[in-house]
Design a protein around this motif. Structure first.
Motif, PDB file in Angstrom:
ATOM      1  N   TRP A 182       9.399  11.181  -7.186  1.00 29.54           N
ATOM      2  CA  TRP A 182       7.740  11.320  -5.865  1.00 29.54           C
ATOM      3  C   TRP A 182       7.359   9.986  -7.007  1.00 29.54           C
ATOM      4  CZ3 TRP A 182       8.764  15.612  -9.420  1.00 29.54           C
ATOM      5  CH2 TRP A 182       8.133  15.380 -10.703  1.00 29.54           C
ATOM      6  N   SER A 183       5.994   9.213  -6.523  1.00 34.94           N
ATOM      7  CA  SER A 183       5.444   8.684  -6.810  1.00 34.94           C
ATOM      8  C   SER A 183       4.108   8.547  -6.071  1.00 34.94           C
ATOM      9  CB  SER A 183       6.475   6.678  -6.522  1.00 34.94           C
ATOM     10  OG  SER A 183       6.317   6.259  -5.086  1.00 34.94           O
ATOM     11  N   PHE A 184       2.562   8.644  -6.599  1.00 38.24           N
ATOM     12  CA  PHE A 184       2.061   8.088  -6.380  1.00 38.24           C
ATOM     13  C   PHE A 184       1.253   6.661  -6.917  1.00 38.24           C
ATOM     14  CE2 PHE A 184       2.677  12.850  -7.094  1.00 38.24           C
ATOM     15  CZ  PHE A 184       2.850  12.807  -5.870  1.00 38.24           C
ATOM     16  N   GLU A 185       0.136   6.188  -5.509  1.00 31.96           N
ATOM     17  CA  GLU A 185      -0.615   5.053  -6.172  1.00 31.96           C
ATOM     18  C   GLU A 185      -1.704   6.013  -6.180  1.00 31.96           C
ATOM     19  OE1 GLU A 185      -0.001   1.939  -5.918  1.00 31.96           O
ATOM     20  OE2 GLU A 185       2.024   2.889  -5.193  1.00 31.96           O
ATOM     21  N   LEU A 199      -4.804  10.197  -1.138  1.00 35.45           N
ATOM     22  CA  LEU A 199      -3.979   9.784  -2.673  1.00 35.45           C
ATOM     23  C   LEU A 199      -2.763   9.302  -1.102  1.00 35.45           C
ATOM     24  CD1 LEU A 199      -3.241  12.370  -5.404  1.00 35.45           C
ATOM     25  CD2 LEU A 199      -3.827   9.888  -5.623  1.00 35.45           C
ATOM     26  N   THR A 200      -2.288   8.241  -1.600  1.00 38.64           N
ATOM     27  CA  THR A 200      -0.635   8.046  -1.038  1.00 38.64           C
ATOM     28  C   THR A 200       1.008   7.744  -1.652  1.00 38.64           C
ATOM     29  OG1 THR A 200      -1.192   5.681  -0.797  1.00 38.64           O
ATOM     30  CG2 THR A 200      -1.673   6.171   0.376  1.00 38.64           C
ATOM     31  N   GLY A 201       2.053   7.756  -1.392  1.00 40.92           N
ATOM     32  CA  GLY A 201       3.017   7.965  -2.130  1.00 40.92           C
ATOM     33  C   GLY A 201       3.864   8.553  -1.568  1.00 40.92           C
ATOM     34  N   THR A 202       5.228   8.764  -2.198  1.00 42.35           N
ATOM     35  CA  THR A 202       6.595   9.065  -2.168  1.00 42.35           C
ATOM     36  C   THR A 202       6.708  10.403  -2.747  1.00 42.35           C
ATOM     37  OG1 THR A 202       7.914   7.553  -3.178  1.00 42.35           O
ATOM     38  CG2 THR A 202       7.137   7.089  -1.285  1.00 42.35           C
ATOM     39  N   ALA A 240      -0.087  13.009 -10.083  1.00 42.65           N
ATOM     40  CA  ALA A 240      -0.842  12.857  -8.646  1.00 42.65           C
ATOM     41  C   ALA A 240      -2.052  13.350  -9.120  1.00 42.65           C
ATOM     42  CB  ALA A 240      -0.411  13.721  -7.477  1.00 42.65           C
ATOM     43  N   ARG A 291      -3.182  10.240 -10.717  1.00 46.30           N
ATOM     44  CA  ARG A 291      -3.818   8.954  -9.528  1.00 46.30           C
ATOM     45  C   ARG A 291      -5.884   9.511  -9.475  1.00 46.30           C
ATOM     46  NH1 ARG A 291      -1.398   4.352 -10.462  1.00 46.30           N
ATOM     47  NH2 ARG A 291       0.710   5.369 -11.030  1.00 46.30           N
TER      48      ARG A 291
END
Length: 366
Positions: A181-184, A195-198, A333, A336
């Motif tokens: 996972w990753s978040f901007e 929030l956007t990410g994967t 998350a 962020r």
């Protein structure tokens, strides 16, 4: 093997007390082997009334619990919310009591509780509650069937801050995991932060109502969970935590219709698919039914799963890695997302559908 169960806390703990009252024909297998034997709380008027109604003793100190206590439900705020829930859970586990604790839990306090469970040789589970609520279970089952047929191209979700943690367990079960996972950094807007990410390499857009009323932290959410998983064949939408669950085939107009004078005369069979179809009940239950049936059913299911794990001799850390992943993803998350906006909003009367239904005149688009 009957298990003696003590419920700790009479806030959300009331849902467990209701769950242990009767079970019924739809109760999960093994529910009849759970016996409520006490309430552990601070001794408030509410706690005394709960114990009296359940016809069990009220204990105000863990040291008062009988030696034959098998399972404890810890429905008390954990350290991440400024409460003693995790300390209480560890104290009980050190006495040989199996524990089901309501989340959220910070990654570090969860890791410590798992270490205590391993040393004590007891089963410890974190309940994210909503994953066992009937419409969410249906969503997870449908998501697994969908992902076995088509890859998920995107996920879109919205939630209240109070159930932000729980969302990650729903996504974990629906997608088959969370890693990687990753978040901007969040994009703040009034009411919701985006929030956007994967998650599991699926692009995710997440809107969180990043607001909290310190004097009334359980209220003022505009919604609990709303989740859409999109594929090239259509999208699956849990419109609310309590349903309905909707399937919408992807809109597609066949090339043959370009030569026709009437679009509906195209031979393509997919034009006969309903634009949206409810999977399961078309209408959501009332909130009275939610708190009186759906939530207690989910709580009872969590308890019977814990008891089954105890009976079958599961390793104390059998679900530890999954629980840690949920807590870790939520923490990343949340960083962020940023700190919540503290509000002093007052409660307002919710509007029922009846006030909007009836003869609705469609305004002219002029």
């Amino acid at each position: 093997m009957t298990a003696n169960v003590v419920v700790c806390g009479t806030g959300f703990g009331r849902v467990y007390l209701r769950a242990l009252e009767a079970g019924g024909p739809d109760a999960p297998r093994g529910a009849g082997d759970l016996r409520l034997t006490g309430v552990l709380a601070r001794g408030s008027e509410r706690s005394r009334a709960c114990a009296e109604r359940a016809d069990v003793p009220l204990y105000t100190d863990p040291g008062q619990l009988p030696a034959d206590t098998d399972i404890a439900v810890v429905a008390v705020y954990a350290g991440v919310n400024g409460g003693p829930g995790s300390e209480l859970a560890r104290q009980l586990m050190e006495r040989g009591v199996h524990v089901l604790q309501e989340g959220p839990l910070h990654h570090d306090e969860l890791a410590e509780s798992l270490r205590v469970a391993r040393r004590a040789g007891v089963v410890f589970r974190v309940s994210t509650h909503y994953v066992r609520v009937e419409p969410v279970r249906r969503f997870i089952a449908a998501a697994r069937r969908l992902t076995a047929r088509r890859p998920v191209l995107y996920a879109d979700a919205a939630c209240g801050l109070q159930v932000f943690y729980h969302l990650f367990d729903i996504l974990r079960l629906a997608l088959g995991g969370l890693r990687p996972w990753s978040f901007e950094d969040a994009r703040p807007t009034p009411v919701f932060h985006t929030l956007t990410g994967t998650v599991r390499d699926v692009p995710l857009t997440l809107r969180v109502q990043n607001q909290l009323n310190p004097s009334d932290p359980d209220n003022h959410a505009h919604l609990l969970h709303r989740i859409t998983l999109g594929t090239d064949g259509g999208s699956l939408t849990l419109s609310d935590t309590h349903g309905p669950l909707l399937w919408s085939p992807r809109p597609h107009f066949p090339s043959e219709e370009r030569s026709l004078t009437r679009l509906e005369e195209a031979a393509s069979g997919h034009l006969d698919h309903a634009a949206t179809t409810p999977l399961g009940d078309a209408a959501a239950p009332s909130y009275r039914e939610v708190v009186g049936r759906l939530w207690p059913d989910a709580a009872l299911r969590a308890l019977t799963e814990l008891h089954e794990a105890v009976r079958e001799g599961h390793h104390p850390l059998a679900e530890g890695h999954a629980q840690l992943a949920v807590s870790h993803a939520w923490r990343d998350a949340a960083v962020r997302l940023g700190p919540p906006e503290l509000t002093d909003a007052t409660a307002v009367r919710p509007i029922g559908a009846g006030e909007l239904a009836g003869e609705l005149e469609v305004p002219r688009c002029t």
